[in-house]
Design a protein around this motif. Structure first.
Motif, PDB file in Angstrom:
ATOM      1  N   LEU A 358     -62.250 -17.935  20.536  1.00  0.00           N
ATOM      2  CA  LEU A 358     -63.429 -17.570  21.311  1.00  0.00           C
ATOM      3  C   LEU A 358     -63.724 -16.074  21.371  1.00  0.00           C
ATOM      4  CD1 LEU A 358     -63.060 -20.034  24.342  1.00  0.00           C
ATOM      5  CD2 LEU A 358     -64.418 -20.307  22.252  1.00  0.00           C
ATOM      6  N   ARG A 359     -62.905 -15.237  20.756  1.00  0.00           N
ATOM      7  CA  ARG A 359     -63.168 -13.801  20.816  1.00  0.00           C
ATOM      8  C   ARG A 359     -64.003 -13.327  19.625  1.00  0.00           C
ATOM      9  NH1 ARG A 359     -61.509 -11.785  25.035  1.00  0.00           N
ATOM     10  NH2 ARG A 359     -59.609 -12.391  26.128  1.00  0.00           N
ATOM     11  N   ARG A 360     -65.021 -14.077  19.310  1.00  0.00           N
ATOM     12  CA  ARG A 360     -65.899 -13.753  18.190  1.00  0.00           C
ATOM     13  C   ARG A 360     -67.350 -13.777  18.660  1.00  0.00           C
ATOM     14  NH1 ARG A 360     -65.815 -18.069  14.699  1.00  0.00           N
ATOM     15  NH2 ARG A 360     -65.101 -19.358  16.429  1.00  0.00           N
ATOM     16  N   PRO A 361     -68.240 -13.121  17.935  1.00  0.00           N
ATOM     17  CA  PRO A 361     -69.667 -13.131  18.323  1.00  0.00           C
ATOM     18  C   PRO A 361     -70.345 -14.440  17.919  1.00  0.00           C
ATOM     19  CG  PRO A 361     -69.361 -11.784  16.367  1.00  0.00           C
ATOM     20  CD  PRO A 361     -67.978 -12.176  16.817  1.00  0.00           C
ATOM     21  N   ILE A 362     -70.084 -15.483  18.683  1.00  0.00           N
ATOM     22  CA  ILE A 362     -70.522 -16.844  18.327  1.00  0.00           C
ATOM     23  C   ILE A 362     -71.433 -17.462  19.392  1.00  0.00           C
ATOM     24  CG2 ILE A 362     -68.458 -17.310  16.972  1.00  0.00           C
ATOM     25  CD1 ILE A 362     -67.345 -18.833  19.412  1.00  0.00           C
ATOM     26  N   TYR A 363     -71.900 -16.675  20.362  1.00  0.00           N
ATOM     27  CA  TYR A 363     -72.469 -17.282  21.556  1.00  0.00           C
ATOM     28  C   TYR A 363     -73.997 -17.362  21.574  1.00  0.00           C
ATOM     29  CZ  TYR A 363     -67.695 -17.006  23.082  1.00  0.00           C
ATOM     30  OH  TYR A 363     -66.338 -17.177  23.153  1.00  0.00           O
TER      31      TYR A 363
END
Length: 393
Positions: A358-363
């Protein structure tokens, strides 16, 4: 204990709804932060009104964020590119009121991001839900409302609904059979009772044209014909006029579409919004984990419907509680389902963040058309929580 018919409604909104616009802007800012600093602490809210967007909150990030570019690009992508629509990405007034995260909150989590005992970013309870009534393991009332909203966007962008503007809302009422015999709560969709679509439109299109296009181009391709009958009711732009929309029609604010974001009123909701929050905030990451757990149980055939609740305390790693409710539809009892959950899932913030990456630019893609029951259409690696885990039991 009986078999009876019930009506249940779920709604959805398109990307141009003012509250959804704010969710997308908040997540665009979050992604910009995570792109330069994977352990950025982000709590970014957005509000909007005619010709104005304001981003505010607390962000601690090692990189420099160009808020002007991030916000304007998001508004452009949503479709507000002309003042006639109530907002124009080129000329909007952008206000930025961002401070660093409170040191009181930061110290409660100061175990290091790579420490397995990383504490939750706040207290609260989060829910996950899954049901076998659709292929996405989402409620049918929700899924149809979502697909109508997505079809509206598709046709607006490809020109088939040339008169449509970005702001629209959908709502679907399903008639279900609810069987509560033998301690179960079994749901079977029977038919569509009602379909409601309200869409912003150009000045010069007639209500008759709007109704015709919505029914022929949006509803018929989306809603299964076997669920539509002569008694299905259609409410298409029932207000009669919807030229003024988006932030001009209603002020928008991040976090006001939490039921659209989740299960359309089914299951339960702990009250915490998702958008603009980095994964240390369990409002978001634990809600994703709860969906992952619930979907994994249903996908494994262990139940037809499942609700999972998780609860946390700020600065504490382990959940305060884990609750599983199969509505009596489980192949084993709920106590056994809880044992299976505890055996297969680590639900501390560190483990959720690691297992779901979850520490990725996926939002940004999650901020429109729901956070659950989705595929990674934009291929940025979103929706890892939608891949069921193979369970050992």
């Amino acid at each position: 204990m009986s078999v009876r018919k019930i009506l249940f409604s779920s709604e959805h909104v398109t990307e141009g709804h003012p509250d959804k616009l704010c969710d997308q802007v908040s997540d665009a800012v979050l992604d910009a932060c995570l792109a330069v600093d994977p352990v950025a602490k982000v709590a970014c809210e957005t509000c909007t009104k005619t010709g104005m967007v304001m981003v505010f909150g607390e962000i601690t990030c090692k990189g420099t964020i160009d808020y002007q570019k991030v916000v304007r690009d998001a508004v452009k992508d949503i479709g507000f590119d002309n003042g006639d629509k109530g907002l124009d990405y080129k000329s909007l007034n952008l206000l930025v009121a961002i401070e660093q995260q409170s040191p009181d909150i930061a110290q409660s989590m100061d175990k290091g991001w790579e420490d397995e005992n990383l504490g939750a970013g706040d207290q609260g309870m989060m829910f996950g839900y899954a049901t076998d009534e659709t292929e996405t393991l989402m409620p049918l009332s929700y899924e149809l409302a979502r697909q109508l909203a997505k079809k509206h966007r598709e046709l607006r962008l490809n020109g088939e609904l040339a008169w449509a503007r970005p702001d629209a809302k959908t709502q679907v009422t399903i008639e279900y059979e609810l069987d509560t015999r033998n301690g179960k709560q079994l749901l079977t969709p029977l038919r569509i009772e009602a379909i409601l679509i309200s869409t912003q439109h150009d000045e010069d299109v007639s209500n008759e044209q709007i109704s015709k296009d919505l029914k022929e181009k949006v509803i018929k391709p989306v809603c299964p014909a076997n669920l539509l009958d002569e008694n299905t009711k259609y409410w298409l732009n029932p207000s009669g006029r919807f030229v003024i929309g988006g932030p001009q029609g209603d002020g928008g604010l991040t976090g006001r579409k939490i039921i659209v974001d989740t299960y359309g009123g089914w299951g339960a909701h702990g009250g915490g919004a998702f958008s603009g929050k980095d994964p240390s905030k369990v409002d978001r990451s634990a809600a994703y984990a709860a969906r992952w757990v619930a979907k994994s149980l249903v996908a494994a055939g262990l139940a037809k419907r499942v609700l999972v609740q998780l609860a946390y305390a700020i600065g504490v790693a382990d959940p305060l509680s884990i609750h599983v409710d199969s509505y009596g539809t489980g192949t084993v009892d709920d106590e056994k389902l809880l044992e299976i959950v505890n055996k297969n899932f680590k639900l501390r913030p560190y483990d959720i963040i690691k297992d779901l990456d979850l520490r990725r630019p996926i939002y940004y893609p999650t901020a429109r058309f729901g956070h659950f029951g989705r595929e990674d259409e934009t291929k940025v690696g979103s929706f890892t929580w939608e891949t069921p885990k193979k369970l050992e039991y």
